[in-house]
Enzyme design. Structure first.
Site, PDB file in Angstrom:
ATOM      1  N   MET A  79     -14.860  43.052 -11.419  1.00  0.00           N
ATOM      2  CA  MET A  79     -13.462  42.845 -11.786  1.00  0.00           C
ATOM      3  C   MET A  79     -12.780  42.041 -10.695  1.00  0.00           C
ATOM      4  O   MET A  79     -12.905  42.334  -9.507  1.00  0.00           O
ATOM      5  CB  MET A  79     -12.746  44.165 -12.042  1.00  0.00           C
ATOM      6  CG  MET A  79     -12.776  45.191 -10.942  1.00  0.00           C
ATOM      7  SD  MET A  79     -11.892  46.665 -11.504  1.00  0.00           S
ATOM      8  CE  MET A  79     -12.021  47.692 -10.042  1.00  0.00           C
TER       9      MET A  79
ATOM     10  N   TYR B 170      -9.919  50.819  -1.331  1.00  0.00           N
ATOM     11  CA  TYR B 170     -10.008  50.020  -2.560  1.00  0.00           C
ATOM     12  C   TYR B 170      -9.714  50.835  -3.813  1.00  0.00           C
ATOM     13  O   TYR B 170      -9.622  52.048  -3.781  1.00  0.00           O
ATOM     14  CB  TYR B 170     -11.307  49.243  -2.666  1.00  0.00           C
ATOM     15  CG  TYR B 170     -12.646  49.931  -2.673  1.00  0.00           C
ATOM     16  CD1 TYR B 170     -12.829  51.296  -2.864  1.00  0.00           C
ATOM     17  CD2 TYR B 170     -13.804  49.147  -2.510  1.00  0.00           C
ATOM     18  CE1 TYR B 170     -14.084  51.865  -2.894  1.00  0.00           C
ATOM     19  CE2 TYR B 170     -15.060  49.704  -2.538  1.00  0.00           C
ATOM     20  CZ  TYR B 170     -15.206  51.066  -2.734  1.00  0.00           C
ATOM     21  OH  TYR B 170     -16.461  51.618  -2.769  1.00  0.00           O
ATOM     22  N   GLU B 171      -9.509  50.092  -4.913  1.00  0.00           N
ATOM     23  CA  GLU B 171      -9.051  50.653  -6.198  1.00  0.00           C
ATOM     24  C   GLU B 171      -7.688  51.337  -6.071  1.00  0.00           C
ATOM     25  O   GLU B 171      -7.392  52.303  -6.765  1.00  0.00           O
ATOM     26  CB  GLU B 171     -10.077  51.636  -6.777  1.00  0.00           C
ATOM     27  CG  GLU B 171     -11.457  51.073  -6.976  1.00  0.00           C
ATOM     28  CD  GLU B 171     -11.483  49.844  -7.869  1.00  0.00           C
ATOM     29  OE1 GLU B 171     -10.508  49.612  -8.595  1.00  0.00           O
ATOM     30  OE2 GLU B 171     -12.485  49.114  -7.848  1.00  0.00           O
ATOM     31  N   GLY B 172      -6.851  50.797  -5.206  1.00  0.00           N
ATOM     32  CA  GLY B 172      -5.534  51.382  -4.951  1.00  0.00           C
ATOM     33  C   GLY B 172      -5.606  52.305  -3.761  1.00  0.00           C
ATOM     34  O   GLY B 172      -6.300  53.323  -3.794  1.00  0.00           O
TER      35      GLY B 172
END
Length: 587
Positions: free
Chosen positions: A163, A436-438
């Site tokens: 992504m 990561y991923e927020g």
């Protein structure tokens, strides 16, 4: 150095004794044949693959890293062969949709396999994990044509996914991104822009790499409402499904990172790369968050997996390492596990990882209920619990995983700082999971700012009511009574604090000041709940080493870790004033 031991005994106890997998699956259409014996046998084989194939590549992969030469990414020695063995073994499609060639097994088995992958080799586990996230976004939002073209080979693992969100000036605030997508007149788009931090952006396993790219259409408004999502493959796909010409995308460089060195984190250049719209124009974040929410749970499991592996190795070392005298001074040197401070670190790590695994299993079962249960109300309730717990799992598991990795490194003393022992790699690898991923601060704001208010606060109230019911139903044996009482008291304080936060939710400053402390408070109470549940089942079982450990760890957690909630509550109630008082130029 001790090897990784898949925690199958603990998993079996959770699935069989604590959560009654057979009954849970019998209520879910399509899962009726899934039982504890089948689940255990599958996870035993998955654990063997992780321990025998992946863990031996973990340190060598970290030291070798990935390389980029003439535009081609090369992963460390053994990774491509291990990935092909992973795919040939059917592991990539474990929970995949059977309509596209997957095995269709419950999410709870997938999450437990993900934990073992993360324990054995986090860099490797990101390849199938990111692919699965891309699959979810495509399955929920893409056209039937795109699904038929891409899902079968992604679910099988023949093709991988990535992504592409982040840009140098657009990280958490995706509304700032500048990548463009221009219509080509045939239903496809030409994508132009550069993305950074793209994990699994390329590989040398063969097959395709399917990128999901956030970009703006020419007439898109500014901000997040102008963002769309596009599917853009490394190789264009011919009508017969075979790979055609290389798409106009390239790896500009590989990021030089603190950890996960064996994972190719790429700077990706899209120079008119052909892509296709996924979902509606301007609704890219809606489609992307289907993947992001799944990935956030996956990242939490990564933290859990690293904590488990690090704690295992620290305990093995502490049993063997001779140093110092016994507490009474009569013997020496003794194994360092006899020293109280070392024991405290090991017990802290064990109590956090075992409770984390229990919460992971409970959350995964809610995911299965939310997608399969015949009762719409049961599905709605379960879906609300998953939404509520997603930021908690992501942030708390990764915070605790990093803390356990550091404590486990400390058990090794000076050897923990030396590469050959492997502990410093756990610390480095675990660190990214908090980012990561927020970032975990973002997760905490999501919990306090959005998730608590769902259904006017009824979702979190239903969760607390469920926890109260479980605590009340525990047998309350003498050895469990103190832990049960401590968790119940902390839960009552958490409920009151939650209501107070809900009443002041309009003040973003107060929410920001309390968010990370509140999330940790919430996680500790959730862990305490599951320790009571596990200990209750252990007390009712035939005594074994495992059940004895559960009872002792439940008491340790309640006595030594749960009291953190008192300090967290005090900090939250102090408010935002002192945090915001200092002018920025005085820092």
């Amino acid at each position: 150095m001790a090897g990784y031991i898949p925690p199958i005994d603990d998993i079996s106890f959770l699935l069989g004794d604590v959560f009654d997998l057979d009954t849970q699956m019998a209520a879910l259409p399509g899962f009726e044949e899934v039982n504890i014996d089948l689940a255990t046998s599958i996870l035993e084989e998955g654990g063997k693959f992780c321990a025998e194939i992946l863990e031996p590549l973990n340190r060598s992969g970290d030291e070798e890293g990935c390389t980029l030469e003439d535009g081609l990414v090369t992963t460390p020695k053994g990774f491509a062969q291990a990935y092909r063995a992973f795919v040939d073994g059917g592991w990539a499609g474990l929970s995949g949709d059977p309509d596209f060639g997957g095995q269709g097994l419950p999410r709870v088995l997938q999450i437990l396999l993900d934990e073992m992958l993360s324990s054995a080799n986090l860099s490797f586990g990101l390849f199938p994990g990111l692919t699965r996230g891309a699959v979810e976004a495509i399955a929920h939002h893409a056209t039937d044509e795109l699904k038929q073209t891409y899902l079968p080979k992604m679910i099988s693992g023949e093709w991988t996914g990535a992504m592409a969100l982040t840009e140098s000036s657009a990280g958490t605030d995706l509304g700032l991104l500048t990548t463009r997508a221009e219509p080509r007149g045939d239903g496809s788009y030409a994508i132009r822009g550069t993305k950074i931090f793209i994990s699994s952006g390329d590989q040398d396993f063969g097959g395709n790499v399917v990128h999901l790219v956030l970009a703006r259409l020419p007439d898109a408004p500014k901000g997040v409402k102008g963002i769309s999502l596009f599917l853009s493959p490394k190789f264009l796909v011919k009508q017969d499904g075979s790979l055609g010409e290389r798409n106009r995308m390239s790896v500009g460089s590989l990021e030089h990172k603190m950890g996960i060195h064996a994972q190719p984190t790429c700077v990706m250049n899209y120079d008119g790369a052909i892509g296709w719209l996924v979902g509606e124009p301007g609704r890219g974040l809606n489609a992307m968050f289907t993947m992001m929410n799944a990935e956030r749970l996956f990242v939490g499991i990564q933290g859990l997996g690293i904590g488990e592996a690090a704690n295992q190795k620290a305990a093995a070392y502490a049993r063997d390492r001779l140093q110092g005298r016994s507490p009474d001074g009569a013997r020496g040197p003794v194994p360092i596990i006899e020293h109280a401070d070392v024991r405290k670190m090991l017990l802290t790590g064990r109590s956090l990882t075992e409770a984390g695994r229990a919460l992971a299993v409970w959350t995964a079962l809610q995911m299965d209920i939310a997608t399969r249960h015949p009762d719409p109300e049961a599905r709605r309730t379960a879906d609300g619990f998953v939404a509520l717990l997603t930021p908690v799992v992501k942030a708390a598991f990764t915070d605790f995983g990093f803390e356990v990795a550091v404590m486990s490194q400390q058990v090794f003393g000076g050897h923990g700082y030396i590469r050959e022992w492997g502990m410093e790699q756990f610390v480095r690898d675990a660190r990214i999971t908090q980012i990561y991923e927020g970032t975990n601060g973002v997760q905490a704001m999501d919990l306090v700012g959005r998730k608590l208010a769902m259904d006017n606060g009824d979702v979190v109230r239903r969760f607390f009511a469920l926890v109260h019911a479980d605590l009340s139903s525990a047998n309350g044996s003498a050895e469990l009574e103190s832990a049960k009482g401590a968790v119940t008291e902390a839960l009552v304080r958490l409920e009151q604090l939650t209501e107070d936060l809900l009443s002041t939710s309009a003040d973003p400053m107060e929410a920001g000041a309390s968010a990370t402390d509140y999330l940790r408070f919430f996680a500790l109470v959730s862990f305490g709940w599951l320790w009571v549940r596990m200990a209750d089942k252990a007390a009712a079982s035939v005594p074994t080493a495992l059940t004895k450990r559960k009872l002792l760890l439940a008491r340790f957690f309640a006595a030594r870790l749960l009291p953190q909630t008192l300090a967290l509550e005090a900090a939250i109630r102090a408010g935002a004033t002192d945090i915001m008082a200092l002018d920025a130029d005085l820092f």
